[in-house]
Enzyme design. Sequence first.
Site, PDB file in Angstrom:
ATOM      1  N   SER A  27      42.595  14.051 -35.498  1.00  0.00           N
ATOM      2  CA  SER A  27      41.645  14.732 -36.593  1.00  0.00           C
ATOM      3  C   SER A  27      41.458  13.832 -37.513  1.00  0.00           C
ATOM      4  O   SER A  27      42.506  13.357 -38.191  1.00  0.00           O
ATOM      5  CB  SER A  27      42.197  16.057 -36.618  1.00  0.00           C
ATOM      6  OG  SER A  27      41.289  16.864 -37.785  1.00  0.00           O
ATOM      7  N   CYS A  28      40.089  13.636 -38.055  1.00  0.00           N
ATOM      8  CA  CYS A  28      40.197  12.221 -38.881  1.00  0.00           C
ATOM      9  C   CYS A  28      39.094  12.735 -39.904  1.00  0.00           C
ATOM     10  O   CYS A  28      38.412  13.808 -40.037  1.00  0.00           O
ATOM     11  CB  CYS A  28      39.420  11.329 -38.233  1.00  0.00           C
ATOM     12  SG  CYS A  28      40.251  11.267 -36.533  1.00  0.00           S
ATOM     13  N   GLY A  29      38.607  11.615 -40.590  1.00  0.00           N
ATOM     14  CA  GLY A  29      37.591  11.719 -41.561  1.00  0.00           C
ATOM     15  C   GLY A  29      36.399  10.662 -41.111  1.00  0.00           C
ATOM     16  O   GLY A  29      36.886   9.458 -40.622  1.00  0.00           O
ATOM     17  N   SER A 227      38.729   7.041 -41.120  1.00  0.00           N
ATOM     18  CA  SER A 227      39.940   7.446 -41.240  1.00  0.00           C
ATOM     19  C   SER A 227      40.762   8.174 -40.467  1.00  0.00           C
ATOM     20  O   SER A 227      40.164   9.349 -40.124  1.00  0.00           O
ATOM     21  CB  SER A 227      40.174   7.825 -42.879  1.00  0.00           C
ATOM     22  OG  SER A 227      41.410   8.126 -43.217  1.00  0.00           O
ATOM     23  N   ASN A 249      35.307  12.983 -35.548  1.00  0.00           N
ATOM     24  CA  ASN A 249      36.004  13.703 -36.304  1.00  0.00           C
ATOM     25  C   ASN A 249      36.386  15.090 -35.594  1.00  0.00           C
ATOM     26  O   ASN A 249      35.270  15.633 -35.267  1.00  0.00           O
ATOM     27  CB  ASN A 249      35.442  13.950 -37.852  1.00  0.00           C
ATOM     28  CG  ASN A 249      36.411  14.944 -38.451  1.00  0.00           C
ATOM     29  OD1 ASN A 249      37.525  15.060 -38.525  1.00  0.00           O
ATOM     30  ND2 ASN A 249      35.566  16.064 -39.389  1.00  0.00           N
TER      31      ASN A 249
END
Length: 388
Positions: A27-29, A227, A249
């Site tokens: 799980s990201c940006g 990210s 994401n």
Amino acid sequence: MTASPFWRFSNYPQTTDLYDPAAEKDSCGVAMVATLRGYGGNDIVQTALGSLCNLEHRGAVGSDAGTGDGAGILLQIPHKFFSEVVDFKLPEFGHYGAGLVFEDTDANTRDQERRKFEDVLGQEGLELLGWREIETNNSVLGDLAIEAMPHIGQVFVKATNGESELALERMLFRARKRSERELGLYHPTLSCRTIVYKGMLTTLQLQPFFKDLQDTRLESKMALVHSRFSTNTFPSWPLAHPFRLIAHNGEINTVKGNTNWMRAREATLASDLIGDLEPLRPIVTPGASDSASFDEVLELLHLSGRSLPHSIMMMIPEAWEKQKDMDPKLKAFYEYHSLLMEPWDGPASVTFTDGSLVGATLDRNGLRPGRFLVTDDGLVILGSETGV
């Protein structure tokens, strides 16, 4: 087939009763920056890197505080920059492929694998133009990142018979897949259209780590940045985003079923454009995360003759079944493709590019947001966070 490159350049533990790498999710940006002005610039690269730093809170950091779960940037091939930094002559833009390569840190092993890679290139109608050593600043990394870190080289190749653009892209795709399957190397990209710089880094480490990203000659019309937060799983140099076509994401909850269906249909897959698919199997690499698996299938759909938006709509369809106000032609599109492929479903926002167009899509329930802004001077910025 050799061991998966996703495991080779990582700190993954051995599979046990309590841990299975097949459960890897993240799980990201994510953010995208592009310009409508018609020409690229270093300002696009710097704006994208600035957006990435604003996603610092969306990434994860290891116990040594210097090891990130992953950060990266995808750009158009910076032809002018490459022409000035390599010590050999490059063909014109679109007539050669370039990409970073994650290799063995042992020089002898690396030399052997490079020779084998050159053999693969020859078998696929490609020839080696040369290698370039990527300059990195390892002092910014944490101990775990350094422990798993590959040697990072950069390779340049061209087609023996002068193929270019999409025809060359398909040849590069074949060579890259075979290199990963047969040699265990990992290529963040090998493309005539795009280049990826990524690693087991934090958002603040990406630019200081790669000297190329500090050079003002690096120009692009668009950039994707990412990210990574690998939730309750493990980081890896190859599993950092962006991948070859996407940055992502969220999570694809149906990934196990999706990859099983891809494996089941492999025997019936065929493409006159790509050629014999047998050396490229399995299509989905063992050890790949949900987003890496998605990217591999998307790439196959795209290079077999579909546009990138077409391929995305096959894999992430809208909730079309009970939409009475949907255009009947669009509904028919989704209904037809539902016979060919099941949805890759889950709370996910995906940005995508083939180097000539860039876009984004949400999951059918819109559970992972994507916010965008178009400025008066023609800058388009999209991010998973308003703060980008």
